[in-house]
Design an enzyme around this catalytic site. Structure first.
Site, PDB file in Angstrom:
ATOM      1  N   HIS A 118       0.802  -1.228   0.000  1.00  0.00           N
ATOM      2  CA  HIS A 118       0.000   0.000   0.000  1.00  0.00           C
ATOM      3  C   HIS A 118       0.832   1.274   0.000  1.00  0.00           C
ATOM      4  CE1 HIS A 118      -4.183  -1.394   0.538  1.00  0.00           C
ATOM      5  NE2 HIS A 118      -3.655  -2.430   1.166  1.00  0.00           N
TER       6      HIS A 118
ATOM      7  N   LYS B  89     -14.947   7.989  -3.920  1.00  0.00           N
ATOM      8  CA  LYS B  89     -16.233   8.256  -3.257  1.00  0.00           C
ATOM      9  C   LYS B  89     -16.778   9.617  -3.668  1.00  0.00           C
ATOM     10  CE  LYS B  89     -14.485   5.480   0.524  1.00  0.00           C
ATOM     11  NZ  LYS B  89     -13.639   5.549   1.726  1.00  0.00           N
TER      12      LYS B  89
ATOM     13  N   LYS C 199      -9.575  13.183   5.271  1.00  0.00           N
ATOM     14  CA  LYS C 199      -8.704  12.002   5.216  1.00  0.00           C
ATOM     15  C   LYS C 199      -7.741  12.068   6.390  1.00  0.00           C
ATOM     16  CE  LYS C 199      -7.389  13.213   1.095  1.00  0.00           C
ATOM     17  NZ  LYS C 199      -7.386  12.092   0.172  1.00  0.00           N
ATOM     18  N   ARG C 200      -6.993  11.008   6.613  1.00  0.00           N
ATOM     19  CA  ARG C 200      -5.981  11.018   7.663  1.00  0.00           C
ATOM     20  C   ARG C 200      -5.031  12.195   7.453  1.00  0.00           C
ATOM     21  NH1 ARG C 200      -1.066   8.290   7.768  1.00  0.00           N
ATOM     22  NH2 ARG C 200      -1.619   7.291   5.812  1.00  0.00           N
TER      23      ARG C 200
ATOM     24  N   THR D  27      -8.964   6.184  -1.963  1.00  0.00           N
ATOM     25  CA  THR D  27     -10.330   5.727  -2.222  1.00  0.00           C
ATOM     26  C   THR D  27     -11.321   6.861  -1.972  1.00  0.00           C
ATOM     27  OG1 THR D  27     -10.409   4.817   0.027  1.00  0.00           O
ATOM     28  CG2 THR D  27      -9.914   3.286  -1.766  1.00  0.00           C
TER      29      THR D  27
ATOM     30  N   LYS E 171      -0.137  14.177   2.466  1.00  0.00           N
ATOM     31  CA  LYS E 171      -1.491  14.436   1.963  1.00  0.00           C
ATOM     32  C   LYS E 171      -1.756  15.940   1.820  1.00  0.00           C
ATOM     33  CE  LYS E 171      -3.315  10.111   3.862  1.00  0.00           C
ATOM     34  NZ  LYS E 171      -3.760   9.409   2.649  1.00  0.00           N
TER      35      LYS E 171
END
Length: 810
Positions: free
Chosen positions: A356, A656, A544-545, A652, A550
């Protein structure tokens, strides 16, 4: 009881009165949830048993998905949907005076996962059951989830997430299926004839008790199992502790506390040695308990062990369950008497591995001494795997010591779990085309050269049942009105929506649904923040985390720039924008927690400034979860997928949002690349460095963050605001760490490098949103293409290309 509405109502009232001893009018929402959940569980039980009997009778090959996380969210609504009775139950409860939405809110989000890894595992379980595959989950029943996040004075505060405080109506304790897991001790090696016999002595025994959760497929008949293991103490005269009942009570309490800590917390803090050790114990506990249970089930088929790879597939979700490989070898050799070569052949044919990440901190390594002491027999097997693998390397590449040091499983006093996972499996897959390409050509190039047919790509997916049919019922209904119901079981047929992308009537219906969802989210924000949200503003969302790669930091720095523009020119013409964040930062991740504080500080300033006049609003929604995501995602206009190119394996969340009609602003990273290939540049907003540029900077240098700071006045202005006393920097030390992480550490994730491009792309979004018909056309195109990202499609490829399992109709 679910055959029709009247039968349901009658059964519900009978259950409530009979089990709780109170009339309907005195029932609380908690009572309603408990009774309804129990009814669903009871209705599911027969199908659950029939499914398992079918697998056993047909000797079906079954896949077991090992994962440290299963972020399943709330199950009530999803189960009712998959059983085909959601609307009937909704109407029936309404007639009895209750709202199903309120009842669903009574359920706690299961504290079994944290981020995308766990949510992917949950989507996969849903798709396995819905597509009628024999596939189950193997996890840990954590007593406490990651943590409950509270925002206090802008700071993240972590509270225990005791999600099991209320009864979990979905799980069934299977005490008769308990197994024993052994830690510590020593290994005695004896020679019996020509064979070495390994005996584990003086070990600490732990009882692993399974709690099974039914995973209901969309046909309602097919019910698979998520088996979560709980660690419990053992006290018996022959126990390795040597404790007679009633003796050495303090020693027993110490042992009991040590044992129960194994399944107490999801991701214990591993910044210190004890935390690292606990994580390793969790991983071995999961692997050993799961394998013992699986082999016991296989044993009931009456087949020889040589048939194991034809009847069982073991999949490890990232490196956390990699100890499946040496533990299976231990069981096959020590408990079942196989020789090394036969055990290794069986093991490698059974195990497959999903990678991952390429982030170095996520490629697990464990100190040799820790592994050797905690699981001594398993360490000996790992050491032997490494010895044999290095010998093979020397045969293939004589004299190439550099290659051996780079590829060895044990090197520099560390056990490299990703290397063990690759060597001990028959399939290694990445989770997006770009990610797999990076693995093969860069990060794992030497392994790909050695095993050219082992690496493959399986782009992630999401279950459209939860993320569209349940989370956005109005949109799902509109899709059905337009193209019929077949898309529900064949989600790629959502492509049929494309013919409506310029239909003004259809666009209007899409707009009405989006506004309704935005009003619902605005009400939620109002209840939490006591601030009115403009539903006609652009809802710009990043949830998100929270991690540096990110780049929530890039987002908030742009907002600061936008605020500076408004302060300089209060009459500036921009479409009103509502920026929404939600994220948890790891408790020991200090930079991430500072970024949360920065977001909340800027939000407090902007939301109270009369000069802004509603042009921008900022909200950080605390305690992000699956159920909160179900409120946010259907309401989003803009989806922020802005990770540093090459760092996000897939994503992901991007899928969504796309499925719910949001347009993506993003880098060419992860699955964004494949989204772009389908819908084109004109239907998403791309910016920033490409993956190959980022990796070239890492390899060859040439980037200077201070040069960006000195050459771009916008960058300099927002960074100076982090350290210069003023509205944002009330306390000098608050954001100094962020400032230095960008300039002194040379901006590891290229926040400043991508800043100009990001700002310009947001200007493009402003222009595009003013053309409502054009925007809605893009939105419909995104929805239409999103069916490709259903996890049903992903699981079909895993089933045929990796696991070799077939559908089992009931």
């Amino acid at each position: 009881m679910f055959t029709d509405k009247e039968a349901f109502k009658e059964a519900f009232v009978d259950d409530l009165v009979g089990k709780l001893g109170k009339p309907l009018e005195e029932a609380s929402i908690a009572d309603v949830y408990h009774i309804l959940g129990s009814m669903v569980r009871a209705q599911t039980g027969k199908n659950w048993a029939n499914t398992n009997l079918k697998y056993k009778a047909g000797r079906e090959k079954q896949v077991y998905y090992f994962s440290m996380e299963f972020l399943i969210g709330r199950l009530l609504g999803n189960n009712l949907l998959n059983m085909g009775v959601l609307e009937m139950v909704r109407d029936g409860l309404s007639e009895l005076g209750f709202s199903l939405q309120d009842v669903e809110e009574e359920e706690a989000d299961a504290g079994l996962g944290n981020g995308g890894l766990g949510r992917l595992a949950a989507c996969f379980l849903d798709s396995l059951a819905s597509l009628q595959y024999a596939g189950h989950g193997c996890g840990i029943r954590y007593k406490y989830g990651l943590f409950e996040q509270k925002i206090v004075d802008g700071y993240q505060v972590e509270l225990p997430d005791y999600w099991l405080q209320k009864d979990n109506v979905w799980e069934v304790r299977r005490e008769d299926k308990s197994v024993e897991v052994r830690f510590w001790g020593r290994v005695d090696i004896d020679k019996v004839g020509d064979k070495l016999v390994f005996r584990h002595k003086d070990y600490e025994a732990v009882r692993a008790v399974p709690y099974d959760v039914p995973i209901i497929g969309a046909d309602r008949r097919h019910v698979n199992t998520l088996r979560n293991w709980s660690a419990e103490s053992i006290l018996r005269p022959d126990s390795a502790l040597g404790l007679e009942p009633g003796t050495d009570y303090h020693k027993f309490l110490e042992y009991k506390r040590s044992v129960e800590s194994i399944s107490e917390f999801l991701y214990p803090d591993d910044s210190e040695y004890e935390g690292k050790l606990l994580r390793l114990k969790q991983q071995y506990f999961l692997c050993s308990a799961g394998l013992q249970s699986i082999l016991r089930t296989f044993g009931k088929l009456g087949l020889p062990l040589s048939e194991l790879p034809n009847k069982v597939a073991l999949h490890i979700n990232d490196t956390h369950p990699t100890l499946v490989i040496p533990e299976l070898m231990r069981i096959l050799m020590d408990d079942r008497g196989l020789e090394w070569d036969e055990a290794w052949n069986i093991t490698t044919r059974m195990v497959s591995y999903t990678n991952h990440t390429i982030l170095s901190e996520a490629l697990e390594k464990w100190p040799v001494n820790m592994v050797r002491e905690l699981v001594p027999r398993v360490y000996l097997i790992i050491d032997e795997i490494n010895t044999r693998f290095c010998a093979e390397l020397m045969r293939r590449y004589p004299g190439d010591q550099n290659r051996i040091s780079q590829m060895a499983i044990i090197y520099d006093d560390q056990v490299r779990m990703a290397h063990l996972a690759i060597v001990g499996s028959h399939s290694v897959n990445g989770v997006a085309a770009l990610h797999t390409d990076i693995l093969r050509k860069r990060e794992m190039r030497l392994f790909d050269e050695m095993y050219p047919h082992r690496f493959n790509n399986k782009t992630n997916g999401i279950t459209h049942r939860r993320w569209l049919m349940h989370a956005n019922r109005d949109l799902a209904g509109l899709i059905t009105d337009a193209i019929g119901t077949r898309w529900m079981t064949h989600p790629q047929e959502m492509i049929g929506l494309i013919k409506y992308c310029e239909d003004s009537s259809f666009q209007q219906k899409i707009a009405e649904i989006k506004r309704k969802n935005k009003l619902r989210l605005a009400e939620y924000i109002k209840s939490r923040h006591n601030v009115t949200v403009d539903p006609d503003s652009i809802f710009d969302v990043q949830v998100k985390r929270l991690h540096a790669y990110k780049r929530q930091l890039l987002n908030i720095l742009h907002i600061m720039h936008l605020y500076n523009q408004i302060k300089a020119s209060p009459g500036i013409d921009i479409v009103p924008r509502t920026f929404i964040f939600a994220a948890k930062a790891a408790p020991s991740y200090h930079l991430a927690k500072r970024i949360i504080k920065l977001i909340n500080t800027v939000a407090d300033i902007v939301n109270r400034d009369s000069d802004v006049n509603g042009k921008i609003r900022i909200f950080f929604l605390e305690n992000y979860s699956v159920s909160l995501a179900e409120k946010i995602i259907p309401a989003a206009d803009v989806s922020e997928q802005i990770s540093t190119a090459s760092k996000e394996a897939s994503g992901t969340g991007n899928m969504k949002f796309m499925m719910n009609g949001a347009l993506t602003i993003g880098t060419m990273d992860g699955a964004n690349v494949e989204m772009n290939e389908m819908i084109g540049n004109e239907n998403m907003f791309l910016f920033g460095l490409r993956a190959e540029q980022v990796m070239d900077y890492y390899q060859y240098g040439g980037y200077n963050a201070r040069g960006m700071y000195n050459s771009d006045s916008r960058v300099k202005e927002v960074l100076d605001q982090l350290i210069t006393p003023g509205p944002i920097c009330c306390y000098h030390q608050d954001f100094e760490h962020i400032y230095h992480s960008l300039l002194d550490n040379n901006d590891e994730f290229f926040v400043l490098k991508d800043f100009p491009s990001y700002v310009e792309t947001h200007v493009e979004i402003d222009r595009a949103y003013r053309n409502r018909s054009g925007w809605l056309k893009k939105s419909i195109i995104n929805i239409g293409h999103s069916g490709k990202f259903s996890s049903d499609n992903t699981i079909s490829r895993y089933a045929s290309e990796i696991w070799n399992i077939r559908q089992v109709p009931l």
